[in-house]
Design an enzyme around this catalytic site. Structure first.
Site, PDB file in Angstrom:
ATOM      1  CD  GLU A   2      39.161  41.163  48.005  1.00 42.20           C
ATOM      2  OE1 GLU A   2      39.765  41.320  49.082  1.00 42.20           O
ATOM      3  OE2 GLU A   2      38.454  42.042  47.492  1.00 42.20           O
ATOM      4  CG  ASP A  55      37.562  40.949  41.188  1.00 47.10           C
ATOM      5  OD1 ASP A  55      36.373  41.067  41.497  1.00 47.10           O
ATOM      6  OD2 ASP A  55      38.110  41.606  40.284  1.00 47.10           O
ATOM      7  CG  ASP A  96      36.130  41.255  50.058  1.00 46.79           C
ATOM      8  OD1 ASP A  96      35.469  41.432  49.017  1.00 46.79           O
ATOM      9  OD2 ASP A  96      36.404  42.169  50.852  1.00 46.79           O
ATOM     10  CD  GLU A 142      35.765  38.902  44.435  1.00 45.23           C
ATOM     11  OE1 GLU A 142      35.062  39.295  43.496  1.00 45.23           O
ATOM     12  OE2 GLU A 142      36.495  39.676  45.094  1.00 45.23           O
TER      13      GLU A 142
END
Lengths: 253, 253
Positions: B39, B43, B112, B115
């Site tokens: 994640e 991100d 999450d 990502e």
């Protein structure tokens, strides 16, 4: 201004479109075609490339630690340091006001310009070129990173240091305040009874004084030369406190 | 759980290393090999790819507006919406507790996980593949973005709407409070004298009530059907206020 060609050598990157480098070096005080959009782009490619480098290098640490490390590596002062190694201030295009007020030395301008350069390289040649340029500057830094400590504040570090030795947490006490209400200074004492350590430090806020006291307490703990679990030797080496460059209050003063 | 192969079809990406997709779908409540590091990586690649897309699409807007647009496109609720279009909740690997408490519907878990999938694609095939997958999901969204308004709060939008018509700024007044101190509700009135508009709205904070009142005031202004500079027609269409679904206080009540 020195020719940007020497900067290209320092970056080990040759621009196909020289006007992109020129724009990256141009502060908004200089002209309308300035570097702020490039900075937005460069900031995000930098964040990603450093994230990927950290992910690869530190296979075992969790995402919270990865975030902390990255935040520390891409913060303004870290970028400004790299910019200084590249002698970036020589190439900046600043407006007259900024020139006179020493803008070429300002960490924010140096950091923003470096990010803009990364953005310009991405636009000029794509992701791989930007990644290569960033990795070249960051690899030596990341090689030297201690993932356990980088970017942690002194109070956290002291707490972890003591927990690692199974000792109680330190206590922080405001022992004095000076000055008028709008300009107050605080003296905070950090105490670690198990090691007979008491140090105090000043600060313009309680928090700042606590952090400085924690920094000094870390030095005091390290000066005791304790290995892990060797806390019981602490008392025998009490005199080590006195070698610190800071005032160490005596327990029974 | 549905086979991840249908998710790969929805993503238009086939993993070389299927265990990476499995890890990306694994919440920390399920097992130790979970998706939080992925994640972190995802991100940052997402932030960069969306930054580059916005940079390219909106050549004229400044970096502040680019940042605002990006923040809005990558925020949790936007990601969760995309995750829902991919039916991501069908593929999640959650621990028992999370399963029972409906974790597969939770926006934070959906966001999450999405990502983490981007991070997994980057690890599996490199930047170009991750960029392609992200661009495919985001292009339709970015095509429809209004760079002037997306991500601005209602008070800002109302202010800009009125400034564009050369009208005075609205005023906000707390007209009532209800309830006990720890659970207070506020009624705020938003008034635009030049258009004879007064609307009021409730909120659990003064700020929340102001934003809701601004939302209703925007609707009231738009209901007047004013073109730019047509403010002087406002009074003639006063009745338009009454078509709003909210209580509109009369000026002389």
């Amino acid at each position: 201004m020195v020719s940007p060609a020497t900067l290209e050598t320092a970056l080990d990157y040759r621009f196909q479109d020289a006007s992109l480098l020129e724009q990256a070096l141009t502060h908004r005080s200089h002209s309308a075609r300035h570097n702020e959009r490039l900075e937005f782009l460069g900031d995000s490619v930098l964040n990603f490339v450093v994230a990927a480098m950290l992910f690869k290098r530190f296979a075992k640490i969790d995402e919270g630690d990865l975030s902390r490390l990255r935040a520390n590596l891409v913060k303004q002062s870290s970028l400004a340091e790299i910019a200084q190694k590249l002698s970036l201030s020589q190439y900046l295009r600043l407006g007259e006001g900024e020139l006179k007020s020493g803008g070429f030395r300002r960490p924010s301008i140096l950091a923003d310009t470096l990010e803009a350069i990364f953005g310009a390289i991405f636009l000029d040649s794509g992701f791989d070129a930007a990644q290569k340029a960033i990795a070249r500057l960051y690899m030596p830094i990341i090689q030297g990173v201690d993932p356990k400590t980088l970017g942690k504040d002194p109070k956290t570090l002291l707490q972890e240091l003591l927990q690692g030795r199974k000792l109680d947490l330190p206590t922080y006490t405001v022992v004095a305040t000076h000055g008028a209400a709008h300009n107050q200074m605080f003296d905070v004492e950090c105490s670690i009874p198990a090691l007979d350590i008491k140090v105090s430090a000043p600060g313009s806020s309680r928090r700042a004084a606590e952090q400085l006291a924690a920094t000094q307490a870390i030095a005091a703990v390290q000066a005791l030369g304790l290995g892990k679990g060797a806390a019981r030797r602490g008392r025998a080496r009490k005199s080590a406190q006195l070698s610190l460059p800071v005032a160490v209050s005596q327990e029974n003063k």
